[in-house]
Design a protein around this motif. Structure first.
Motif, PDB file in Angstrom:
ATOM      1  N   MET A  28      -3.410 -13.257  -2.479  1.00  0.00           N
ATOM      2  CA  MET A  28      -4.756 -12.967  -2.011  1.00  0.00           C
ATOM      3  C   MET A  28      -4.752 -11.673  -1.208  1.00  0.00           C
ATOM      4  O   MET A  28      -3.732 -11.273  -0.672  1.00  0.00           O
ATOM      5  CB  MET A  28      -5.287 -14.122  -1.147  1.00  0.00           C
ATOM      6  N   GLN A  29      -5.879 -10.976  -1.130  1.00  0.00           N
ATOM      7  CA  GLN A  29      -6.008  -9.707  -0.428  1.00  0.00           C
ATOM      8  C   GLN A  29      -6.361  -9.973   1.025  1.00  0.00           C
ATOM      9  O   GLN A  29      -7.435 -10.460   1.339  1.00  0.00           O
ATOM     10  CB  GLN A  29      -7.077  -8.842  -1.098  1.00  0.00           C
ATOM     11  N   LEU A  30      -5.447  -9.641   1.946  1.00  0.00           N
ATOM     12  CA  LEU A  30      -5.701  -9.831   3.363  1.00  0.00           C
ATOM     13  C   LEU A  30      -6.112  -8.509   3.994  1.00  0.00           C
ATOM     14  O   LEU A  30      -5.711  -7.441   3.547  1.00  0.00           O
ATOM     15  CB  LEU A  30      -4.422 -10.321   4.063  1.00  0.00           C
ATOM     16  N   GLU A  31      -6.927  -8.626   5.040  1.00  0.00           N
ATOM     17  CA  GLU A  31      -7.284  -7.435   5.820  1.00  0.00           C
ATOM     18  C   GLU A  31      -6.158  -7.174   6.812  1.00  0.00           C
ATOM     19  O   GLU A  31      -6.062  -7.821   7.850  1.00  0.00           O
ATOM     20  CB  GLU A  31      -8.609  -7.671   6.551  1.00  0.00           C
ATOM     21  N   LEU A  32      -5.281  -6.241   6.488  1.00  0.00           N
ATOM     22  CA  LEU A  32      -4.157  -5.911   7.350  1.00  0.00           C
ATOM     23  C   LEU A  32      -4.289  -4.461   7.799  1.00  0.00           C
ATOM     24  O   LEU A  32      -4.570  -3.580   6.991  1.00  0.00           O
ATOM     25  CB  LEU A  32      -2.836  -6.109   6.603  1.00  0.00           C
ATOM     26  N   ARG A  33      -4.069  -4.244   9.085  1.00  0.00           N
ATOM     27  CA  ARG A  33      -4.144  -2.881   9.625  1.00  0.00           C
ATOM     28  C   ARG A  33      -3.028  -2.683  10.642  1.00  0.00           C
ATOM     29  O   ARG A  33      -2.663  -3.622  11.345  1.00  0.00           O
ATOM     30  CB  ARG A  33      -5.480  -2.635  10.341  1.00  0.00           C
ATOM     31  N   VAL A  34      -2.526  -1.451  10.725  1.00  0.00           N
ATOM     32  CA  VAL A  34      -1.564  -1.124  11.771  1.00  0.00           C
ATOM     33  C   VAL A  34      -2.098   0.061  12.563  1.00  0.00           C
ATOM     34  O   VAL A  34      -2.780   0.931  12.025  1.00  0.00           O
ATOM     35  CB  VAL A  34      -0.169  -0.793  11.192  1.00  0.00           C
ATOM     36  N   ASN A  64       4.364  -8.175  -3.104  1.00  0.00           N
ATOM     37  CA  ASN A  64       5.731  -7.699  -2.922  1.00  0.00           C
ATOM     38  C   ASN A  64       5.775  -6.545  -1.910  1.00  0.00           C
ATOM     39  O   ASN A  64       4.757  -5.936  -1.573  1.00  0.00           O
ATOM     40  CB  ASN A  64       6.354  -7.290  -4.270  1.00  0.00           C
ATOM     41  N   GLU A  65       6.984  -6.257  -1.441  1.00  0.00           N
ATOM     42  CA  GLU A  65       7.164  -5.288  -0.361  1.00  0.00           C
ATOM     43  C   GLU A  65       6.666  -3.895  -0.738  1.00  0.00           C
ATOM     44  O   GLU A  65       6.075  -3.190   0.084  1.00  0.00           O
ATOM     45  CB  GLU A  65       8.642  -5.232   0.034  1.00  0.00           C
ATOM     46  N   ILE A  66       6.885  -3.484  -1.992  1.00  0.00           N
ATOM     47  CA  ILE A  66       6.477  -2.146  -2.435  1.00  0.00           C
ATOM     48  C   ILE A  66       4.954  -2.017  -2.375  1.00  0.00           C
ATOM     49  O   ILE A  66       4.414  -1.046  -1.851  1.00  0.00           O
ATOM     50  CB  ILE A  66       6.972  -1.865  -3.874  1.00  0.00           C
ATOM     51  N   GLU A  67       4.277  -3.043  -2.889  1.00  0.00           N
ATOM     52  CA  GLU A  67       2.807  -3.049  -2.913  1.00  0.00           C
ATOM     53  C   GLU A  67       2.238  -3.045  -1.492  1.00  0.00           C
ATOM     54  O   GLU A  67       1.299  -2.305  -1.179  1.00  0.00           O
ATOM     55  CB  GLU A  67       2.346  -4.291  -3.681  1.00  0.00           C
ATOM     56  N   LEU A  68       2.834  -3.886  -0.622  1.00  0.00           N
ATOM     57  CA  LEU A  68       2.365  -3.989   0.756  1.00  0.00           C
ATOM     58  C   LEU A  68       2.611  -2.685   1.504  1.00  0.00           C
ATOM     59  O   LEU A  68       1.750  -2.215   2.262  1.00  0.00           O
ATOM     60  CB  LEU A  68       3.092  -5.147   1.447  1.00  0.00           C
ATOM     61  N   ALA A  69       3.768  -2.085   1.297  1.00  0.00           N
ATOM     62  CA  ALA A  69       4.102  -0.825   1.959  1.00  0.00           C
ATOM     63  C   ALA A  69       3.141   0.281   1.534  1.00  0.00           C
ATOM     64  O   ALA A  69       2.652   1.064   2.360  1.00  0.00           O
ATOM     65  CB  ALA A  69       5.545  -0.434   1.638  1.00  0.00           C
ATOM     66  N   ALA A  70       2.833   0.338   0.228  1.00  0.00           N
ATOM     67  CA  ALA A  70       1.932   1.380  -0.289  1.00  0.00           C
ATOM     68  C   ALA A  70       0.525   1.189   0.262  1.00  0.00           C
ATOM     69  O   ALA A  70      -0.144   2.154   0.652  1.00  0.00           O
ATOM     70  CB  ALA A  70       1.923   1.337  -1.814  1.00  0.00           C
ATOM     71  N   ARG A  71       0.076  -0.079   0.335  1.00  0.00           N
ATOM     72  CA  ARG A  71      -1.295  -0.347   0.803  1.00  0.00           C
ATOM     73  C   ARG A  71      -1.480   0.026   2.257  1.00  0.00           C
ATOM     74  O   ARG A  71      -2.540   0.506   2.662  1.00  0.00           O
ATOM     75  CB  ARG A  71      -1.621  -1.835   0.586  1.00  0.00           C
ATOM     76  N   LEU A  72      -0.429  -0.181   3.075  1.00  0.00           N
ATOM     77  CA  LEU A  72      -0.539   0.078   4.506  1.00  0.00           C
ATOM     78  C   LEU A  72       0.021   1.438   4.911  1.00  0.00           C
ATOM     79  O   LEU A  72      -0.051   1.818   6.082  1.00  0.00           O
ATOM     80  CB  LEU A  72       0.184  -1.030   5.289  1.00  0.00           C
ATOM     81  N   GLY A  73       0.603   2.142   3.951  1.00  0.00           N
ATOM     82  CA  GLY A  73       1.206   3.434   4.271  1.00  0.00           C
ATOM     83  C   GLY A  73       2.432   3.297   5.138  1.00  0.00           C
ATOM     84  O   GLY A  73       2.713   4.142   5.999  1.00  0.00           O
ATOM     85  N   LEU A  74       3.186   2.211   4.935  1.00  0.00           N
ATOM     86  CA  LEU A  74       4.395   1.958   5.705  1.00  0.00           C
ATOM     87  C   LEU A  74       5.627   2.124   4.827  1.00  0.00           C
ATOM     88  O   LEU A  74       5.530   2.075   3.593  1.00  0.00           O
ATOM     89  CB  LEU A  74       4.372   0.536   6.279  1.00  0.00           C
ATOM     90  N   SER A  75       6.771   2.274   5.465  1.00  0.00           N
ATOM     91  CA  SER A  75       8.011   2.346   4.698  1.00  0.00           C
ATOM     92  C   SER A  75       8.423   0.939   4.277  1.00  0.00           C
ATOM     93  O   SER A  75       8.062  -0.049   4.930  1.00  0.00           O
ATOM     94  CB  SER A  75       9.131   2.965   5.544  1.00  0.00           C
ATOM     95  N   ARG A  76       9.176   0.846   3.202  1.00  0.00           N
ATOM     96  CA  ARG A  76       9.656  -0.468   2.748  1.00  0.00           C
ATOM     97  C   ARG A  76      10.520  -1.163   3.793  1.00  0.00           C
ATOM     98  O   ARG A  76      10.381  -2.384   3.993  1.00  0.00           O
ATOM     99  CB  ARG A  76      10.421  -0.327   1.430  1.00  0.00           C
ATOM    100  N   PRO A  77      11.437  -0.431   4.492  1.00  0.00           N
ATOM    101  CA  PRO A  77      12.230  -1.114   5.530  1.00  0.00           C
ATOM    102  C   PRO A  77      11.367  -1.743   6.624  1.00  0.00           C
ATOM    103  O   PRO A  77      11.691  -2.807   7.138  1.00  0.00           O
ATOM    104  CB  PRO A  77      13.111   0.009   6.091  1.00  0.00           C
TER     105      PRO A  77
END
Length: 245
Positions: A1-7, A40-53
């Motif tokens: 599901m698509q969550l509203e995540l922000r950093v 997955n981590e790649i998708e989440l990292a790309a969506r939030l503009g974060l690094s995979r680590p």
């Protein structure tokens, strides 16, 4: 599901911690339900503009807490939220049910024993007199959550094993007309013995939460002495502290 995540990159709070806190809140509030898959981590990292680590560290912190599990060929999956138990006179069964944790019980001991000095003092009965001893393994979503050992005065109620596995001890007491009023309780921690570790699916020496409680009815009679151990990754107690005026 698509969550509203922000950093918030301007915040002094580490980015991985911001992400893990938001994911944990989504699990606690039911936005991420048990069994649901995290992107997955790649998708989440790309969506939030974060690094995979960074994303991997956030997910690993929740895996370590027992909220997420990595399954080969499936991905990262929500297990369940930690049960946060308020410090009030309620049963673990009721607390688990209220948290949507699908409680189940296995009765391992249901017998009559002579009261030890400690049990006799707690229940205000003569040392050596007969008391009921009940030992139960409490599970949530099929996983061990707690091991419960209780002593109950003889003749107080019918401790049917099938009923003990179908419901909570306090519900059984209330059904027989016992009005629970108050309790003395102490909370601690210690390392798991080999037997306890095996019952709770933890390594030997793992930290366990402990709780001892003597419960009284509205006449002041002691109706139960409990000695319980809990898996801390699955369980915590919540306190509300007030400043004295």
């Amino acid at each position: 599901m698509q969550l509203e995540l922000r950093v918030d990159r301007s915040s002094p709070v580490p980015l991985y911690f911001q992400l893990s806190q938001q994911l944990e809140a989504a699990i606690e509030h039911g936005a991420l339900t048990p069994g649901s898959l995290l992107g997955n981590e790649i998708e989440l990292a790309a969506r939030l503009g974060l690094s995979r680590p960074t994303v991997r560290q956030a997910i690993q912190s929740l895996v370590d807490k027992g909220l997420l599990v990595r399954r080969r060929g499936v991905g990262t999956q929500v297990v369940h939220s930690q049960v946060k138990r308020p410090l009030e006179l309620s049963s673990l069964y009721d607390d688990l049910e209220a948290a949507g944790q699908r409680p189940a019980t296995t009765v391992l001991v249901n017998t009559v024993v002579p009261a030890s000095a400690e049990v006799a003092a707690a229940l205000a009965v003569a040392e050596g007199s007969e008391v009921h001893r009940v030992e139960r393994l409490r599970l949530a979503h099929g996983e061990p959550m707690a091991y419960l050992s209780n002593h109950i005065p003889s003749g107080l109620l019918d401790l049917d094993t099938a009923q003990l596995e179908a419901t909570g001890l306090y519900r059984m007491m209330r059904a027989t007309g016992i009005t629970l009023h108050s309790a003395r309780q102490s909370i601690g921690a210690r390392a798991a013995t080999a037997a306890e570790a095996e019952r709770l699916a933890e390594p030997e020496g793992a930290p366990l939460l402990t709780m001892r409680r003597t419960t009284f009815d509205d006449t002041g009679r002691a109706v139960e002495f409990g000695d319980h151990i809990y898996r801390p990754a699955r369980y915590s107690f919540e306190f509300q502290l007030l400043v004295r005026p």
